[in-house]
Scaffold this motif. Structure first.
Motif, PDB file in Angstrom:
ATOM      1  N   UNK A   1      84.626 -22.769  29.046  1.00  0.00           N
ATOM      2  CA  UNK A   1      84.186 -21.750  27.876  1.00  0.00           C
ATOM      3  C   UNK A   1      85.405 -21.436  27.065  1.00  0.00           C
ATOM      4  N   UNK A   2      85.238 -21.024  25.947  1.00  0.00           N
ATOM      5  CA  UNK A   2      86.413 -20.521  25.179  1.00  0.00           C
ATOM      6  C   UNK A   2      86.655 -19.207  25.144  1.00  0.00           C
ATOM      7  N   UNK A   3      86.034 -18.309  26.208  1.00  0.00           N
ATOM      8  CA  UNK A   3      86.140 -17.026  26.372  1.00  0.00           C
ATOM      9  C   UNK A   3      87.065 -16.661  27.571  1.00  0.00           C
ATOM     10  N   UNK A   4      88.287 -16.444  27.578  1.00  0.00           N
ATOM     11  CA  UNK A   4      89.143 -16.431  28.863  1.00  0.00           C
ATOM     12  C   UNK A   4      88.474 -15.268  29.933  1.00  0.00           C
ATOM     13  N   UNK A   5      87.812 -14.278  29.483  1.00  0.00           N
ATOM     14  CA  UNK A   5      87.378 -13.412  30.524  1.00  0.00           C
ATOM     15  C   UNK A   5      86.057 -14.022  31.462  1.00  0.00           C
ATOM     16  N   UNK A   6      85.502 -14.872  30.694  1.00  0.00           N
ATOM     17  CA  UNK A   6      84.450 -15.554  31.120  1.00  0.00           C
ATOM     18  C   UNK A   6      85.013 -16.635  32.203  1.00  0.00           C
ATOM     19  N   UNK A   7      85.942 -17.382  31.820  1.00  0.00           N
ATOM     20  CA  UNK A   7      86.603 -18.291  32.724  1.00  0.00           C
ATOM     21  C   UNK A   7      87.114 -17.689  33.877  1.00  0.00           C
ATOM     22  N   UNK A   8      87.957 -16.735  33.651  1.00  0.00           N
ATOM     23  CA  UNK A   8      88.524 -15.655  34.753  1.00  0.00           C
ATOM     24  C   UNK A   8      87.395 -15.377  35.760  1.00  0.00           C
ATOM     25  N   UNK A   9      86.234 -14.778  35.190  1.00  0.00           N
ATOM     26  CA  UNK A   9      85.260 -14.359  36.081  1.00  0.00           C
ATOM     27  C   UNK A   9      84.545 -15.316  37.094  1.00  0.00           C
ATOM     28  N   UNK A  10      84.446 -16.622  36.140  1.00  0.00           N
ATOM     29  CA  UNK A  10      83.801 -17.804  36.917  1.00  0.00           C
ATOM     30  C   UNK A  10      84.743 -18.217  37.917  1.00  0.00           C
ATOM     31  N   UNK A  11      85.954 -18.331  37.842  1.00  0.00           N
ATOM     32  CA  UNK A  11      86.685 -18.814  38.874  1.00  0.00           C
ATOM     33  C   UNK A  11      86.846 -17.945  39.957  1.00  0.00           C
ATOM     34  N   UNK A  12      86.900 -16.672  39.951  1.00  0.00           N
ATOM     35  CA  UNK A  12      86.783 -15.662  40.730  1.00  0.00           C
ATOM     36  C   UNK A  12      85.681 -15.695  41.567  1.00  0.00           C
TER      37      UNK A  12
END
Length: 199
Positions: A71-82
């Motif tokens: 995903x290009x949105x860092x906040x989404x990537x961080x949330x998904x990984x968490x």
């Protein structure tokens, strides 16, 4: 809208989006079934393009699919990984998947092309074609409509695509459409779903 602009718009509302859609249970059961039916026929690595907080990536993973989300949105990537630490997530976009030629068994693009300018969508479709192996599968969820037209989406401008028009675009990039469906109901935007195979 550029990818960066769309990413910024989603980043500004990431918490709201995750609260509303971060649980796969918010997706309609018929959509979950359609995506899983498609995924069962895949062989090899799959990328969930525009994965958001990772709800669809996680669904595929729990059904035995070797999948990662981008995903290009860092906040989404961080949330998904968490939320899903056993799955790989990374920053990326439809136009640049960051994998080798013909290396993927499947690509899920669930509402991840809705903000792409129709004049630029061929860049993403060409990238999908480059990355999928022959026989690899593509599944696309999108807003379907009688005309190719923009509308004011809650986050930023999006587009309706006629079902057959998008199928035609896929064909120009070497895809054979295997299923195409639309769903229209009062009070909700019309939904389109296409699955296709790379020739």
């Amino acid at each position: 809208m550029t990818v960066s602009a769309v990413s910024s718009a989603y980043g500004a509302r990431a918490a709201e989006y995750i609260a509303a859609f971060g649980d796969i249970g918010t997706a309609q059961e018929k959509d979950r079934t359609a995506v899983l039916d498609w995924a069962r026929g895949l062989e090899g690595h799959v990328i969930d393009v525009g994965c958001g907080p990772g709800q669809w990536t996680h669904l595929l993973s729990t059904h035995g699919v070797e999948v990662e989300g981008i995903d290009p949105t860092p906040k989404f990537v961080a949330a998904a990984q968490q939320r899903h630490p056993a799955i790989r997530f990374r920053i990326g976009e439809a136009e640049r998947l960051g994998v080798d030629n013909a290396s993927l068994g499947g690509i899920l693009a669930w509402y991840s092309l809705i903000h792409t300018d129709p004049a630029l969508i061929d860049t993403a479709l060409a990238e999908f074609a480059r990355c999928l192996r022959p026989g690899g599968g593509l599944a696309v969820g999108f807003f379907e409509g009688p005309d190719l037209a923009p509308f004011d989406h809650t986050v930023t401008r999006a587009y309706y695509w006629p079902l057959d028009l998008l199928c035609g675009r896929l064909a120009t990039h070497g895809f054979t459409v295997t299923t195409k469906t639309r769903r229209r109901a009062p009070g909700v935007r019309p939904h389109g779903f296409i699955t296709a195979e790379m020739n």
